[in-house]
Design a protein around this motif. Structure first.
Motif, short mmCIF file in Angstrom:
data_model
loop_
_atom_site.label_atom_id
_atom_site.label_comp_id
_atom_site.label_asym_id
_atom_site.label_seq_id
_atom_site.Cartn_x
_atom_site.Cartn_y
_atom_site.Cartn_z
N LEU A 95 21.33 -2.14 -0.28
CA LEU A 95 21.61 -3.83 -0.43
C LEU A 95 20.88 -4.61 0.35
N GLY A 96 21.27 -4.34 1.54
CA GLY A 96 20.90 -5.28 2.30
C GLY A 96 19.54 -6.12 2.23
N ILE A 97 18.54 -5.39 2.25
CA ILE A 97 16.91 -5.19 2.13
C ILE A 97 16.47 -5.61 0.67
N ASN A 98 17.12 -5.08 -0.30
CA ASN A 98 16.65 -4.76 -1.81
C ASN A 98 17.01 -6.79 -2.75
N LEU A 99 18.51 -6.69 -1.74
CA LEU A 99 18.95 -8.34 -2.67
C LEU A 99 19.13 -9.69 -1.67
N PHE A 100 18.49 -9.32 0.33
CA PHE A 100 18.64 -10.34 0.60
C PHE A 100 16.95 -11.17 1.44
N LEU A 101 16.79 -9.39 1.86
CA LEU A 101 15.33 -9.40 2.49
C LEU A 101 13.69 -9.95 1.65
N VAL A 102 13.86 -8.85 0.58
CA VAL A 102 12.95 -8.50 -0.77
C VAL A 102 12.54 -9.56 -1.38
N PRO A 103 14.06 -10.21 -1.33
CA PRO A 103 13.79 -11.64 -3.21
C PRO A 103 12.96 -13.07 -2.15
N TYR A 104 12.86 -12.30 -0.57
CA TYR A 104 12.52 -13.60 -0.58
C TYR A 104 11.17 -13.23 0.39
N GLY A 105 10.68 -12.64 0.16
CA GLY A 105 9.32 -12.10 0.90
C GLY A 105 9.13 -11.30 2.39
N LEU A 106 10.77 -11.45 3.00
CA LEU A 106 10.81 -10.77 4.31
C LEU A 106 10.92 -9.36 3.89
N TYR A 107 10.73 -8.85 5.71
CA TYR A 107 10.21 -7.40 6.27
C TYR A 107 10.67 -6.89 7.05
N THR A 108 11.36 -5.53 6.80
CA THR A 108 11.84 -5.08 8.17
C THR A 108 11.65 -3.75 9.04
N GLY A 109 12.22 -3.60 9.51
CA GLY A 109 10.77 -3.26 10.90
C GLY A 109 10.77 -1.86 10.85
N GLY A 110 10.14 -1.14 12.43
CA GLY A 110 9.62 -0.10 12.13
C GLY A 110 9.46 0.73 10.87
N LEU A 111 9.43 1.99 9.93
CA LEU A 111 8.45 2.88 9.12
C LEU A 111 8.97 2.23 7.61
N MET A 112 9.66 1.46 7.62
CA MET A 112 10.44 0.85 6.72
C MET A 112 9.78 -0.40 6.84
N GLY A 113 9.22 -1.11 7.51
CA GLY A 113 8.12 -2.59 8.05
C GLY A 113 7.15 -2.25 7.52
N VAL A 114 6.19 -1.35 7.56
CA VAL A 114 5.22 -0.38 7.68
C VAL A 114 4.67 -0.28 5.86
N SER A 115 5.94 0.30 5.26
CA SER A 115 5.97 0.97 3.56
C SER A 115 6.06 -0.63 3.24
N GLN A 116 6.49 -1.28 3.54
CA GLN A 116 7.13 -2.49 2.70
C GLN A 116 5.64 -3.36 2.50
N LEU A 117 5.26 -3.34 3.75
CA LEU A 117 3.72 -3.72 3.88
C LEU A 117 2.28 -2.76 3.38
N LEU A 118 2.34 -1.27 3.02
CA LEU A 118 2.05 -0.87 2.49
C LEU A 118 1.95 -1.65 0.85
N ARG A 119 3.40 -1.36 0.07
CA ARG A 119 3.76 -1.95 -0.88
C ARG A 119 2.94 -3.19 -1.48
N THR A 120 3.37 -3.92 -0.40
CA THR A 120 3.06 -5.48 -0.66
C THR A 120 0.77 -5.63 -0.70
N LEU A 121 0.49 -4.25 -0.34
CA LEU A 121 -0.77 -3.90 -0.12
C LEU A 121 -1.75 -4.06 -1.36
#
Length: 292
Positions: free
Chosen positions: A21-47
């Motif tokens: 919920l923290g990531i999908n509701l508050f970070l992703v809508p603003y185009g923000l990225y978490t760290g660690g492997l989740m951050g890498v996964s988000q970068l790949l998703r964007t690409l």
């Protein structure tokens, strides 16, 4: 083999949901990225979305990418951690992947233009969730699993600090793809997450415990060692006023084990004297337990 208690299953479920919920509701809508492997996964998703122009809608493909990244980590971890911890973590990672795929991402940010508040809330909420997962004696894989394996080998670390260190690499990559504003707010979210993890999961806060008993119960000692898998140092003592012989059972535990020890001791000796001191500085051969 019992993986976890009902209480810890509850912590794991709530923690996993809060993280998503923290990531999908508050970070992703603003185009923000978490760290660690989740951050890498988000970068790949964007690409994938921007380069291959694949419309993802409210479906977060990052959870599936994260699951793929976790496969080699679990293969390495299998030899380093206990079976209970391994299988409970695998279940937690699978649940997290499912939640990432089904918790919808809002089409419009929940907090309108307040990116700073969203970064802090999303970071702290996701970090608190991971802290609950770790407190339950399991993990969601990724950098948290790597951090716990490092803690087991070398104790002078915390999961939050290790996670924050890995994040720096992710945000250096973000500088090449996004503007500085995205990176700054993403770092703020990562710091909030790291603080929440360490506040919730204080694996490095050791508790020094002394139990003074007059019953010399061998059954109590055996239950402690067999149930909690902790060693006990027995110190002979004598009461100055009564002159009666006593025993002092000396142990080092994590703070989440203190309640379990208290119930074992009072069941065998309701009159036992129980002393616990937090934040003991421990060096040398002390076991950093990963299993709950």
């Amino acid at each position: 083999m019992k993986l976890m208690s009902r209480k810890n299953w509850g912590r794991m479920l709530v923690g996993t949901l809060l993280y998503v919920l923290g990531i999908n509701l508050f970070l992703v809508p603003y185009g923000l990225y978490t760290g660690g492997l989740m951050g890498v996964s988000q970068l790949l998703r964007t690409l994938v979305a921007d380069v291959l122009h694949i419309p993802l809608g409210s479906f977060d493909f990052a959870g599936i990418i994260l699951y793929v990244f976790n496969i080699p980590i679990y293969l390495i971890a299998f030899k380093m951690i206990g079976k209970r911890f391994f299988f409970s973590s695998l279940i937690c990672t699978t649940l997290m992947t499912v939640l990432f795929s089904f918790v919808p991402i809002p089409t419009a940010p929940l907090l309108a233009e307040d990116t700073l508040a969203s970064a802090i809330i999303g970071g702290y909420l996701s970090g608190y969730g991971i802290g609950l997962v770790l407190q339950a004696g399991t993990s969601a894989g990724g950098s948290e699993m790597v951090g716990l394996m490092i803690i087991q080998k070398k104790g002078d670390f915390s999961v939050g600090k290790i996670n924050l260190g890995i994040n720096l690499v992710v945000y250096l990559c973000c500088l090449f793809f996004f503007n500085m504003q995205v990176v700054v707010y993403s770092v703020i979210a990562a710091v909030a997450s790291s603080l929440a993890i360490d506040r919730t999961h204080t694996q490095n806060i050791n508790v020094e415990v002394r139990v003074i008993s007059k019953k010399f119960s061998r059954e109590m000692k055996e239950e402690i060692m067999q149930t909690m898998h902790r060693g006990i140092t027995v110190i002979p003592a004598k009461g100055a006023y009564t002159g009666q012989s006593e025993e002092i059972l000396y142990m080092l535990l994590s703070k989440y084990e203190v309640s379990q020890l208290y119930h074992i001791v009072t069941r065998h000796d309701p009159e036992a004297f129980f002393v616990a001191n937090e934040k003991a500085s421990v060096h040398g051969n002390y076991l950093k337990k990963l299993e709950g």
